[in-house]
Design a protein around this motif. Sequence first.
Motif, PDB file in Angstrom:
ATOM      1  N   ALA A 175      -4.799  -5.342  -1.064  1.00  0.00           N
ATOM      2  CA  ALA A 175      -4.022  -4.351  -1.801  1.00  0.00           C
ATOM      3  C   ALA A 175      -2.938  -3.763  -0.900  1.00  0.00           C
ATOM      4  O   ALA A 175      -3.215  -3.314   0.215  1.00  0.00           O
ATOM      5  N   LEU A 176      -1.710  -3.774  -1.391  1.00  0.00           N
ATOM      6  CA  LEU A 176      -0.582  -3.173  -0.697  1.00  0.00           C
ATOM      7  C   LEU A 176       0.151  -2.255  -1.656  1.00  0.00           C
ATOM      8  O   LEU A 176       0.273  -2.558  -2.843  1.00  0.00           O
ATOM      9  N   SER A 177       0.632  -1.144  -1.131  1.00  0.00           N
ATOM     10  CA  SER A 177       1.509  -0.306  -1.949  1.00  0.00           C
ATOM     11  C   SER A 177       2.857  -1.007  -2.089  1.00  0.00           C
ATOM     12  O   SER A 177       3.172  -1.949  -1.350  1.00  0.00           O
ATOM     13  N   ASP A 178       3.674  -0.545  -3.042  1.00  0.00           N
ATOM     14  CA  ASP A 178       4.999  -1.147  -3.222  1.00  0.00           C
ATOM     15  C   ASP A 178       5.820  -1.044  -1.941  1.00  0.00           C
ATOM     16  O   ASP A 178       6.530  -1.993  -1.565  1.00  0.00           O
ATOM     17  N   GLU A 179       5.728   0.094  -1.272  1.00  0.00           N
ATOM     18  CA  GLU A 179       6.496   0.271  -0.044  1.00  0.00           C
ATOM     19  C   GLU A 179       5.986  -0.642   1.064  1.00  0.00           C
ATOM     20  O   GLU A 179       6.772  -1.258   1.788  1.00  0.00           O
ATOM     21  N   GLU A 180       4.664  -0.760   1.192  1.00  0.00           N
ATOM     22  CA  GLU A 180       4.103  -1.650   2.204  1.00  0.00           C
ATOM     23  C   GLU A 180       4.510  -3.093   1.946  1.00  0.00           C
ATOM     24  O   GLU A 180       4.847  -3.830   2.876  1.00  0.00           O
ATOM     25  N   GLN A 181       4.501  -3.499   0.682  1.00  0.00           N
ATOM     26  CA  GLN A 181       4.903  -4.867   0.352  1.00  0.00           C
ATOM     27  C   GLN A 181       6.343  -5.125   0.748  1.00  0.00           C
ATOM     28  O   GLN A 181       6.666  -6.149   1.356  1.00  0.00           O
ATOM     29  N   LEU A 182       7.222  -4.196   0.440  1.00  0.00           N
ATOM     30  CA  LEU A 182       8.629  -4.364   0.780  1.00  0.00           C
ATOM     31  C   LEU A 182       8.810  -4.453   2.295  1.00  0.00           C
ATOM     32  O   LEU A 182       9.527  -5.336   2.791  1.00  0.00           O
ATOM     33  N   VAL A 183       8.170  -3.562   3.035  1.00  0.00           N
ATOM     34  CA  VAL A 183       8.288  -3.567   4.495  1.00  0.00           C
ATOM     35  C   VAL A 183       7.818  -4.900   5.062  1.00  0.00           C
ATOM     36  O   VAL A 183       8.470  -5.494   5.930  1.00  0.00           O
ATOM     37  N   LEU A 184       6.717  -5.408   4.558  1.00  0.00           N
ATOM     38  CA  LEU A 184       6.147  -6.650   5.102  1.00  0.00           C
ATOM     39  C   LEU A 184       6.954  -7.881   4.693  1.00  0.00           C
ATOM     40  O   LEU A 184       7.043  -8.843   5.456  1.00  0.00           O
ATOM     41  N   LYS A 241       1.486  -0.848  11.150  1.00  0.00           N
ATOM     42  CA  LYS A 241       0.250  -0.544  11.882  1.00  0.00           C
ATOM     43  C   LYS A 241      -0.844  -0.085  10.931  1.00  0.00           C
ATOM     44  O   LYS A 241      -2.012  -0.448  11.086  1.00  0.00           O
ATOM     45  N   THR A 242      -0.481   0.693   9.923  1.00  0.00           N
ATOM     46  CA  THR A 242      -1.460   1.164   8.935  1.00  0.00           C
ATOM     47  C   THR A 242      -2.107  -0.013   8.208  1.00  0.00           C
ATOM     48  O   THR A 242      -3.325  -0.047   7.996  1.00  0.00           O
ATOM     49  N   VAL A 243      -1.290  -0.995   7.826  1.00  0.00           N
ATOM     50  CA  VAL A 243      -1.828  -2.170   7.133  1.00  0.00           C
ATOM     51  C   VAL A 243      -2.717  -2.985   8.072  1.00  0.00           C
ATOM     52  O   VAL A 243      -3.801  -3.438   7.686  1.00  0.00           O
ATOM     53  N   ARG A 244      -2.273  -3.177   9.315  1.00  0.00           N
ATOM     54  CA  ARG A 244      -3.082  -3.936  10.276  1.00  0.00           C
ATOM     55  C   ARG A 244      -4.446  -3.290  10.465  1.00  0.00           C
ATOM     56  O   ARG A 244      -5.476  -3.965  10.470  1.00  0.00           O
ATOM     57  N   PRO A 260      -9.726 -10.869  11.747  1.00  0.00           N
ATOM     58  CA  PRO A 260      -9.633 -10.885  13.214  1.00  0.00           C
ATOM     59  C   PRO A 260      -8.195 -10.950  13.704  1.00  0.00           C
ATOM     60  O   PRO A 260      -7.269 -11.280  12.959  1.00  0.00           O
ATOM     61  N   GLY A 261      -8.022 -10.635  14.996  1.00  0.00           N
ATOM     62  CA  GLY A 261      -6.736 -10.829  15.646  1.00  0.00           C
ATOM     63  C   GLY A 261      -5.696  -9.778  15.358  1.00  0.00           C
ATOM     64  O   GLY A 261      -4.502 -10.017  15.561  1.00  0.00           O
ATOM     65  N   LEU A 262      -6.126  -8.575  14.910  1.00  0.00           N
ATOM     66  CA  LEU A 262      -5.160  -7.543  14.534  1.00  0.00           C
ATOM     67  C   LEU A 262      -5.221  -6.317  15.440  1.00  0.00           C
ATOM     68  O   LEU A 262      -4.583  -5.296  15.139  1.00  0.00           O
ATOM     69  N   THR A 263      -5.972  -6.392  16.534  1.00  0.00           N
ATOM     70  CA  THR A 263      -6.037  -5.277  17.470  1.00  0.00           C
ATOM     71  C   THR A 263      -5.690  -5.755  18.877  1.00  0.00           C
ATOM     72  O   THR A 263      -5.855  -6.934  19.204  1.00  0.00           O
ATOM     73  N   LEU A 313       0.943 -11.363   9.437  1.00  0.00           N
ATOM     74  CA  LEU A 313       1.762 -12.048   8.434  1.00  0.00           C
ATOM     75  C   LEU A 313       1.145 -13.373   8.014  1.00  0.00           C
ATOM     76  O   LEU A 313       1.167 -13.729   6.826  1.00  0.00           O
ATOM     77  N   ARG A 314       0.581 -14.100   8.951  1.00  0.00           N
ATOM     78  CA  ARG A 314      -0.056 -15.370   8.593  1.00  0.00           C
ATOM     79  C   ARG A 314      -1.273 -15.141   7.689  1.00  0.00           C
ATOM     80  O   ARG A 314      -1.539 -15.923   6.764  1.00  0.00           O
ATOM     81  N   GLU A 315      -2.014 -14.072   7.917  1.00  0.00           N
ATOM     82  CA  GLU A 315      -3.148 -13.761   7.047  1.00  0.00           C
ATOM     83  C   GLU A 315      -2.668 -13.351   5.660  1.00  0.00           C
ATOM     84  O   GLU A 315      -3.269 -13.741   4.645  1.00  0.00           O
ATOM     85  N   LEU A 316      -1.594 -12.608   5.574  1.00  0.00           N
ATOM     86  CA  LEU A 316      -1.069 -12.203   4.269  1.00  0.00           C
ATOM     87  C   LEU A 316      -0.558 -13.406   3.478  1.00  0.00           C
ATOM     88  O   LEU A 316      -0.710 -13.462   2.255  1.00  0.00           O
ATOM     89  N   LEU A 317       0.016 -14.397   4.172  1.00  0.00           N
ATOM     90  CA  LEU A 317       0.442 -15.618   3.487  1.00  0.00           C
ATOM     91  C   LEU A 317      -0.756 -16.475   3.113  1.00  0.00           C
ATOM     92  O   LEU A 317      -0.819 -17.023   2.000  1.00  0.00           O
TER      93      LEU A 317
END
Length: 262
Positions: free
Chosen positions: A158-167, A212-215, A224-227, A244-248
């Motif tokens: 789940a991403l907010s509209d703003e988080e989606q745009l940023v990413l 950072k909030t999304v990570r 894994p791999g986000l810290t 980004l690779r996990e989101l894709l």
Amino acid sequence: MNPELRYAGGLLLPQGHDSLVHGVPRAVSGSVHALALGGGYSVGPSEGRIVYFGRNRPEVHICIGEDDRQVSRRHGELRHWDGRWWLRNTGRRPIRLPRSQWLFADEEAIPLSEGYTPLHVPGSREREHLLEVFVTGSDGNKPASKHTEQTDMPRRYALSDEEQLVLVVLGQRYLLHDPGARPLTWQQAADQLTELRPEVAWTAKKVEHRVKTVRERLSQNGVPGLTREEVGEPVGNALNDNLLRELLRSTTLVPKDLSLLD
């Protein structure tokens, strides 16, 4: 293999054995099967049992990278403990697991899931040595075919509209299938976001905070791999690249999301 390494009921897998990706014949529940180019080994579970792999054929159960001195003589081990098989790296170079996860020699062992797991040991001259591992399930069978069952949906986050745009801005090169894709810098992302949403006071720090909030949220959900602790120093782009690779991979972001940049 030295005779003292052999376990009762253990089975040598010959060179040329079929890949384990399609499963294994019926075996004792919790058995481990490991296969490299030159052959492999299969054995049932027993508390404290260790299966070694590496370059030194006489001192390991599975020989991998026999002609490559970048592979350690005993590069790693599969240890049965607390009812599961665990992977530990005892070599000089890291072991790559699925989803680009790396296991280094100074890290804790990680548990292996039932079913198939490919492991890669980096070698010399861009070589990679494959070790296939298969852990049988509770019924001792390979996974049943599911030809007609409904396809499982990807686990989207789940991403907010703003988080989606940023990413999407940050990861647009990934969505464009750039083979050498890297995230935009914080400042590059802030500049483009300012063009797209001028009513928001975008800064590099604000973009960094949103990402950072999304990570952190995905990391708490087991990705894994986000810290920094997982990746180690120097971090560079590793955290954002993994994110980004996990989101894709999860289809949380897809190429059609590039329409947000129009």
